[in-house]
Design a protein around this motif. Structure first.
Motif, PDB file in Angstrom:
ATOM      1  N   MET A 307      61.260 -34.831 -65.781  1.00  0.00           N
ATOM      2  CA  MET A 307      62.274 -35.220 -64.805  1.00  0.00           C
ATOM      3  C   MET A 307      62.901 -34.003 -64.139  1.00  0.00           C
ATOM      4  O   MET A 307      63.189 -34.017 -62.938  1.00  0.00           O
ATOM      5  N   LEU A 308      63.101 -32.929 -64.888  1.00  0.00           N
ATOM      6  CA  LEU A 308      63.637 -31.705 -64.301  1.00  0.00           C
ATOM      7  C   LEU A 308      62.672 -31.144 -63.264  1.00  0.00           C
ATOM      8  O   LEU A 308      63.085 -30.688 -62.183  1.00  0.00           O
ATOM      9  N   TYR A 309      61.382 -31.166 -63.569  1.00  0.00           N
ATOM     10  CA  TYR A 309      60.377 -30.698 -62.610  1.00  0.00           C
ATOM     11  C   TYR A 309      60.342 -31.607 -61.391  1.00  0.00           C
ATOM     12  O   TYR A 309      60.245 -31.140 -60.253  1.00  0.00           O
ATOM     13  N   HIS A 310      60.439 -32.913 -61.639  1.00  0.00           N
ATOM     14  CA  HIS A 310      60.420 -33.890 -60.544  1.00  0.00           C
ATOM     15  C   HIS A 310      61.567 -33.624 -59.561  1.00  0.00           C
ATOM     16  O   HIS A 310      61.364 -33.639 -58.338  1.00  0.00           O
ATOM     17  N   ILE A 311      62.748 -33.386 -60.085  1.00  0.00           N
ATOM     18  CA  ILE A 311      63.909 -33.117 -59.232  1.00  0.00           C
ATOM     19  C   ILE A 311      63.679 -31.871 -58.389  1.00  0.00           C
ATOM     20  O   ILE A 311      63.921 -31.858 -57.177  1.00  0.00           O
ATOM     21  N   GLN A 312      63.169 -30.818 -59.032  1.00  0.00           N
ATOM     22  CA  GLN A 312      62.975 -29.556 -58.319  1.00  0.00           C
ATOM     23  C   GLN A 312      61.847 -29.643 -57.301  1.00  0.00           C
ATOM     24  O   GLN A 312      61.943 -29.079 -56.204  1.00  0.00           O
ATOM     25  N   GLN A 313      60.762 -30.365 -57.634  1.00  0.00           N
ATOM     26  CA  GLN A 313      59.669 -30.472 -56.676  1.00  0.00           C
ATOM     27  C   GLN A 313      60.080 -31.284 -55.450  1.00  0.00           C
ATOM     28  O   GLN A 313      59.608 -31.029 -54.337  1.00  0.00           O
ATOM     29  N   LEU A 314      60.988 -32.246 -55.639  1.00  0.00           N
ATOM     30  CA  LEU A 314      61.480 -33.019 -54.502  1.00  0.00           C
ATOM     31  C   LEU A 314      62.378 -32.169 -53.599  1.00  0.00           C
ATOM     32  O   LEU A 314      62.201 -32.149 -52.375  1.00  0.00           O
ATOM     33  N   ILE A 315      63.318 -31.475 -54.218  1.00  0.00           N
ATOM     34  CA  ILE A 315      64.279 -30.697 -53.431  1.00  0.00           C
ATOM     35  C   ILE A 315      63.603 -29.504 -52.755  1.00  0.00           C
ATOM     36  O   ILE A 315      63.680 -29.329 -51.532  1.00  0.00           O
ATOM     37  N   LEU A 316      62.906 -28.679 -53.542  1.00  0.00           N
ATOM     38  CA  LEU A 316      62.262 -27.496 -52.975  1.00  0.00           C
ATOM     39  C   LEU A 316      61.091 -27.886 -52.071  1.00  0.00           C
ATOM     40  O   LEU A 316      60.872 -27.259 -51.029  1.00  0.00           O
ATOM     41  N   GLY A 317      60.343 -28.924 -52.480  1.00  0.00           N
ATOM     42  CA  GLY A 317      59.221 -29.373 -51.664  1.00  0.00           C
ATOM     43  C   GLY A 317      59.674 -29.873 -50.306  1.00  0.00           C
ATOM     44  O   GLY A 317      59.047 -29.589 -49.275  1.00  0.00           O
ATOM     45  N   SER A 318      60.773 -30.615 -50.280  1.00  0.00           N
ATOM     46  CA  SER A 318      61.301 -31.118 -49.005  1.00  0.00           C
ATOM     47  C   SER A 318      61.756 -29.976 -48.106  1.00  0.00           C
ATOM     48  O   SER A 318      61.526 -29.992 -46.887  1.00  0.00           O
ATOM     49  N   MET A 319      62.382 -28.975 -48.703  1.00  0.00           N
ATOM     50  CA  MET A 319      62.816 -27.819 -47.921  1.00  0.00           C
ATOM     51  C   MET A 319      61.623 -27.064 -47.352  1.00  0.00           C
ATOM     52  O   MET A 319      61.630 -26.657 -46.173  1.00  0.00           O
ATOM     53  N   LEU A 320      60.580 -26.869 -48.157  1.00  0.00           N
ATOM     54  CA  LEU A 320      59.375 -26.176 -47.689  1.00  0.00           C
ATOM     55  C   LEU A 320      58.640 -26.987 -46.625  1.00  0.00           C
ATOM     56  O   LEU A 320      58.133 -26.426 -45.645  1.00  0.00           O
ATOM     57  N   ALA A 321      58.585 -28.305 -46.816  1.00  0.00           N
ATOM     58  CA  ALA A 321      57.928 -29.161 -45.830  1.00  0.00           C
ATOM     59  C   ALA A 321      58.623 -29.064 -44.480  1.00  0.00           C
ATOM     60  O   ALA A 321      57.980 -28.979 -43.423  1.00  0.00           O
ATOM     61  N   GLY A 322      59.953 -29.071 -44.508  1.00  0.00           N
ATOM     62  CA  GLY A 322      60.713 -28.928 -43.276  1.00  0.00           C
ATOM     63  C   GLY A 322      60.467 -27.587 -42.611  1.00  0.00           C
ATOM     64  O   GLY A 322      60.332 -27.494 -41.381  1.00  0.00           O
ATOM     65  N   TYR A 323      60.370 -26.528 -43.411  1.00  0.00           N
ATOM     66  CA  TYR A 323      60.098 -25.180 -42.897  1.00  0.00           C
ATOM     67  C   TYR A 323      58.738 -25.133 -42.200  1.00  0.00           C
ATOM     68  O   TYR A 323      58.619 -24.631 -41.073  1.00  0.00           O
ATOM     69  N   PHE A 324      57.704 -25.635 -42.879  1.00  0.00           N
ATOM     70  CA  PHE A 324      56.367 -25.622 -42.288  1.00  0.00           C
ATOM     71  C   PHE A 324      56.303 -26.488 -41.033  1.00  0.00           C
ATOM     72  O   PHE A 324      55.637 -26.145 -40.060  1.00  0.00           O
ATOM     73  N   GLY A 325      57.000 -27.620 -41.083  1.00  0.00           N
ATOM     74  CA  GLY A 325      57.018 -28.514 -39.925  1.00  0.00           C
ATOM     75  C   GLY A 325      57.628 -27.839 -38.707  1.00  0.00           C
ATOM     76  O   GLY A 325      57.087 -27.936 -37.587  1.00  0.00           O
ATOM     77  N   ARG A 326      58.747 -27.154 -38.909  1.00  0.00           N
ATOM     78  CA  ARG A 326      59.392 -26.456 -37.791  1.00  0.00           C
ATOM     79  C   ARG A 326      58.526 -25.296 -37.294  1.00  0.00           C
ATOM     80  O   ARG A 326      58.442 -25.039 -36.089  1.00  0.00           O
ATOM     81  N   LYS A 327      57.867 -24.610 -38.236  1.00  0.00           N
ATOM     82  CA  LYS A 327      57.021 -23.469 -37.884  1.00  0.00           C
ATOM     83  C   LYS A 327      55.805 -23.917 -37.068  1.00  0.00           C
ATOM     84  O   LYS A 327      55.408 -23.244 -36.106  1.00  0.00           O
ATOM     85  N   ASN A 328      55.218 -25.065 -37.438  1.00  0.00           N
ATOM     86  CA  ASN A 328      54.034 -25.560 -36.726  1.00  0.00           C
ATOM     87  C   ASN A 328      54.373 -26.066 -35.329  1.00  0.00           C
ATOM     88  O   ASN A 328      53.531 -26.052 -34.429  1.00  0.00           O
ATOM     89  N   LYS A 329      55.609 -26.530 -35.140  1.00  0.00           N
ATOM     90  CA  LYS A 329      56.024 -27.040 -33.834  1.00  0.00           C
ATOM     91  C   LYS A 329      56.435 -25.912 -32.889  1.00  0.00           C
ATOM     92  O   LYS A 329      56.486 -26.096 -31.674  1.00  0.00           O
ATOM     93  N   ALA A 330      56.754 -24.748 -33.488  1.00  0.00           N
ATOM     94  CA  ALA A 330      57.249 -23.626 -32.665  1.00  0.00           C
ATOM     95  C   ALA A 330      56.144 -23.056 -31.783  1.00  0.00           C
ATOM     96  O   ALA A 330      54.979 -23.110 -32.103  1.00  0.00           O
TER      97      ALA A 330
END
Length: 330
Positions: A307-330
């Motif tokens: 569960m601790l890993y699940h929480i971190q993969q959701l939070i950090l994964g969402s932040m990284l996904a947003g970063y890559f998404g913005r980078k690909n649109k730039a």
């Protein structure tokens, strides 16, 4: 104001389900007698029926034609599956042998985490946000879930040998065949005629998954609290487990990035490898764990690192996904 707060929390991976898990654990700590085996409530049969429904509808959602179409990109598939079921367990095994601060009682749960399949929904959603190879994500997340039913107990039989709660592979596989494999197969066979009828309602069926998971988490932690399993662990010990989960997540992400660059993957395939190869499924972790670790108190202890890993993969994964998404649109 409330809508903005909800949107902000959602962007960093904090949603109603994650909050529900915290509530389930909190309730288990306050009312352990309600979820414990001695409560007299029919938790076990209700949960077993729920597990069957979760995997039946998972099978209904799987499109056999889509799985066939995804076979061509074999390098991407091979890297993701090897990362999930080989690199991840080996990395964790090495870390567990050199890290001195992890309590022996939590090593079983961390080992179990390493053997789990990739999550389906989170991987696909994050790859979509990041601008990765979406068909490749769907294919690998689906295949990983099916392989995990067999490979997770195999790995636990190897890695957890000599540990209390050692896995009886054939007994475990037999139970998983009835509770997981059979419902999935029936769901896949029903896809052609049932999917069109349920397609509009299928997104709402995630609440069935989430309810079953929260029930298992509540009953498992209730038993753990009832037996005072966590009372001997300080906050420092629990924080050390959380930090270790973070180190594992970052280590796997860096390893996947290096390997995907070495293999000459496109940016889209690299994103898919990163997100699908680093995720671990809480759904499978809870359900398969219910079979592998029949003692609810032990299961609660095992599920804590997951569960601790699940929480971190959701939070950090969402932040990284947003970063890559913005980078690909730039």
């Amino acid at each position: 104001m409330r809508e903005k707060l909800g949107q902000t929390l959602s962007k960093v991976g904090i949603n109603g389900f994650l909050l529900g898990l915290f509530v389930a654990i909190a309730l288990a700590s306050v009312f352990p007698e309600v979820g414990a085996e001695q409560s007299g409530l029919p938790w076990k049969p209700v949960i077993n029926i729920g597990i069957g429904l979760v995997f039946f509808f998972y099978g209904v959602k799987l499109d056999p034609n889509q799985l066939k179409a995804g076979l061509s990109n074999w390098k991407l598939h091979l890297l993701i599956q090897l990362s999930t079921f080989l690199l991840f367990p080996v990395l964790v095994w090495v870390m567990m042998s050199v890290i001195p601060w992890i309590s022996e009682d939590f090593k079983l749960g961390i080992t179990y985490l390493s053997a789990l399949p990739s999550t389906v929904s989170a991987s696909v959603v994050m790859v979509s946000i990041a601008g990765g190879n979406l068909p490749g994500a769907i294919f690998n997340a689906s295949i990983s879930s099916l392989l995990g039913v067999i490979l997770t107990p195999v790995w636990m039989g190897v890695l957890a040998g000599g540990v209390e709660g050692e896995v009886d592979f054939w007994t475990t596989l037999g139970e998983l065949s009835v509770k997981v494999i059979l419902p999935v197969v029936l769901g896949i066979l029903s896809h052609g005629w049932l999917f069109p009828k349920l397609s509009k309602a299928l997104p709402k069926l995630k609440y069935v998954d989430q309810t079953v998971i929260m029930m298992i988490v509540f009953t498992s932690f209730s038993e753990s609290f009832a037996q005072k399993i966590f009372s001997s662990y300080s906050l420092g010990i629990l924080l050390s487990v959380a930090v270790t989960m973070l180190a594992i997540f970052i280590g796997v992400m860096l390893l996947l990035h290096s390997l995907s660059v070495m293999l000459g993957f496109s940016v889209q395939d690299r994103i898919t490898a990163l997100f699908c190869g680093s995720k671990k499924s809480l759904v499978h972790g809870v359900v398969i764990g219910k079979v592998i670790f029949p003692d609810p108190a032990v299961l609660g202890l095992v599920l804590l690192p997951v569960m601790l890993y699940h929480i971190q993969q959701l939070i950090l994964g969402s932040m990284l996904a947003g970063y890559f998404g913005r980078k690909n649109k730039a």
